[in-house]
Scaffold this motif. Structure first.
Motif, PDB file in Angstrom:
ATOM      1  N   LEU A  32     -11.367   5.151 -10.180  1.00 19.10           N
ATOM      2  CA  LEU A  32     -10.951   3.865 -10.730  1.00 19.10           C
ATOM      3  C   LEU A  32      -9.451   3.764 -10.982  1.00 19.10           C
ATOM      4  O   LEU A  32      -8.921   2.664 -11.053  1.00 19.10           O
ATOM      5  N   VAL A  33      -8.776   4.894 -11.119  1.00 20.71           N
ATOM      6  CA  VAL A  33      -7.348   4.871 -11.443  1.00 20.71           C
ATOM      7  C   VAL A  33      -6.498   5.391 -10.286  1.00 20.71           C
ATOM      8  O   VAL A  33      -5.564   4.732  -9.835  1.00 20.71           O
ATOM      9  N   ILE A  34      -6.838   6.581  -9.811  1.00 14.18           N
ATOM     10  CA  ILE A  34      -6.013   7.194  -8.771  1.00 14.18           C
ATOM     11  C   ILE A  34      -6.123   6.450  -7.447  1.00 14.18           C
ATOM     12  O   ILE A  34      -5.120   6.252  -6.748  1.00 14.18           O
ATOM     13  N   LYS A  35      -7.330   6.021  -7.076  1.00 16.53           N
ATOM     14  CA  LYS A  35      -7.497   5.331  -5.797  1.00 16.53           C
ATOM     15  C   LYS A  35      -6.641   4.072  -5.692  1.00 16.53           C
ATOM     16  O   LYS A  35      -5.971   3.860  -4.680  1.00 16.53           O
ATOM     17  N   PRO A  36      -6.615   3.190  -6.728  1.00 21.52           N
ATOM     18  CA  PRO A  36      -5.719   2.036  -6.622  1.00 21.52           C
ATOM     19  C   PRO A  36      -4.253   2.421  -6.495  1.00 21.52           C
ATOM     20  O   PRO A  36      -3.471   1.711  -5.852  1.00 21.52           O
ATOM     21  N   LEU A  37      -3.869   3.554  -7.108  1.00 21.88           N
ATOM     22  CA  LEU A  37      -2.481   3.990  -6.999  1.00 21.88           C
ATOM     23  C   LEU A  37      -2.137   4.390  -5.571  1.00 21.88           C
ATOM     24  O   LEU A  37      -1.022   4.141  -5.098  1.00 21.88           O
ATOM     25  N   THR A  38      -3.086   5.026  -4.873  1.00 26.43           N
ATOM     26  CA  THR A  38      -2.815   5.436  -3.496  1.00 26.43           C
ATOM     27  C   THR A  38      -2.593   4.237  -2.589  1.00 26.43           C
ATOM     28  O   THR A  38      -1.896   4.329  -1.580  1.00 26.43           O
ATOM     29  N   ARG A  39      -3.201   3.106  -2.942  1.00 23.58           N
ATOM     30  CA  ARG A  39      -3.018   1.909  -2.125  1.00 23.58           C
ATOM     31  C   ARG A  39      -1.609   1.342  -2.236  1.00 23.58           C
ATOM     32  O   ARG A  39      -1.198   0.534  -1.408  1.00 23.58           O
ATOM     33  N   ARG A  40      -0.896   1.753  -3.276  1.00 28.48           N
ATOM     34  CA  ARG A  40       0.474   1.282  -3.459  1.00 28.48           C
ATOM     35  C   ARG A  40       1.488   2.152  -2.740  1.00 28.48           C
ATOM     36  O   ARG A  40       2.671   1.818  -2.713  1.00 28.48           O
ATOM     37  N   MET A  41       1.023   3.260  -2.188  1.00 30.26           N
ATOM     38  CA  MET A  41       1.945   4.143  -1.483  1.00 30.26           C
ATOM     39  C   MET A  41       2.375   3.490  -0.171  1.00 30.26           C
ATOM     40  O   MET A  41       1.635   2.693   0.415  1.00 30.26           O
ATOM     41  N   PRO A  42       3.576   3.840   0.296  1.00 24.53           N
ATOM     42  CA  PRO A  42       4.109   3.189   1.498  1.00 24.53           C
ATOM     43  C   PRO A  42       3.191   3.271   2.704  1.00 24.53           C
ATOM     44  O   PRO A  42       3.042   2.303   3.441  1.00 24.53           O
ATOM     45  N   HIS A  43       2.523   4.435   2.908  1.00 31.89           N
ATOM     46  CA  HIS A  43       1.696   4.584   4.104  1.00 31.89           C
ATOM     47  C   HIS A  43       0.421   3.777   4.034  1.00 31.89           C
ATOM     48  O   HIS A  43      -0.248   3.575   5.046  1.00 31.89           O
TER      49      HIS A  43
END
Length: 218
Positions: A121-132
């Motif tokens: 719920l927390v880390i997965k949305p953060l990965t979507r903000r990464m440039p790649h």
């Protein structure tokens, strides 16, 4: 009876497995509430039986192996895309939660569940903000053999790669009347776009693909 003293452990295993299963069910994954609860409860029961009968947790290693085979059945490969990894991992983790609950580790079992929720719920949305992983819009020109129902296959492949078609233009090919051309605007990450193009090129009947083509390009 001595067995009744283990009911709180089993209840905790069901409750925590239910939490994980609800998250998977909400995301409409192939393994939902029932699967996760049954795996968690089963692991807890095996731990309780091991403790009662043998006085230790020698069955734990067998639980890990058995759930590994179960998780492997949830993973499948389709058109070069591996699916089910996260669900298989959640089933494997819920077995660990059940084992911890069955062993009476009332702090560790909820902590594992909390860690799972943190990741999903927390880390997965953060990965979507990464440039790649950022979603970008691309234009695809695809030429394919007409009369073979390939348009549906093309759209399905794009969807399987997690991409969204925002616009579609169909036009007759000026090169060969037996072919069809479409211009697609798709939204997705660059990695997903590259993988989709590779998969589209492997469809029998697809003759040409041009990435970021302009509407007037042939």
């Amino acid at each position: 009876m001595a067995e009744l003293s283990f009911l709180p452990q089993l209840g905790l295993a069901v409750l925590l497995s239910l939490v994980v299963g609800m998250e998977r069910e909400f995301r409409q994954k192939q393994a939902g509430i029932r699967t996760h609860v049954l795996v968690g409860l089963g692991a807890a029961v095996f731990m309780v039986v091991s403790i009662i009968q043998f006085g230790d947790s020698r069955i734990a290693a067998q639980i890990v192996s058995g759930v590994g085979f179960l998780g492997a059945g949830l993973i499948f490969v389709r058109r070069d895309m591996v699916r089910g990894l996260t669900t298989a991992a959640s089933v494997w983790l819920v077995a660990a939660i059940g084992m911890a609950a069955g062993a009476g580790l009332f702090t560790l079992a909820p902590a594992i569940t909390a860690g799972y929720l943190l990741v999903t719920l927390v880390i997965k949305p953060l990965t979507r903000r990464m440039p790649h992983a950022r979603s970008t819009r691309h234009t695809l020109m695809i030429r394919y053999q007409d009369g073979r129902g390939l348009l549906r296959t093309i759209i399905a492949v794009i969807a399987e790669h997690g991409m969204k078609v925002s616009n579609l233009q169909v036009r007759d090919s000026s090169i060969d009347p037996a072919t069809q051309e479409i211009i697609l605007q798709i939204d997705g990450s660059p990695n997903a776009t590259d993988a989709a193009v590779v998969a589209l090129n492997r469809i029998p009947g697809v003759l040409k693909i041009r990435l970021n083509a302009k509407p007037d390009e042939g």
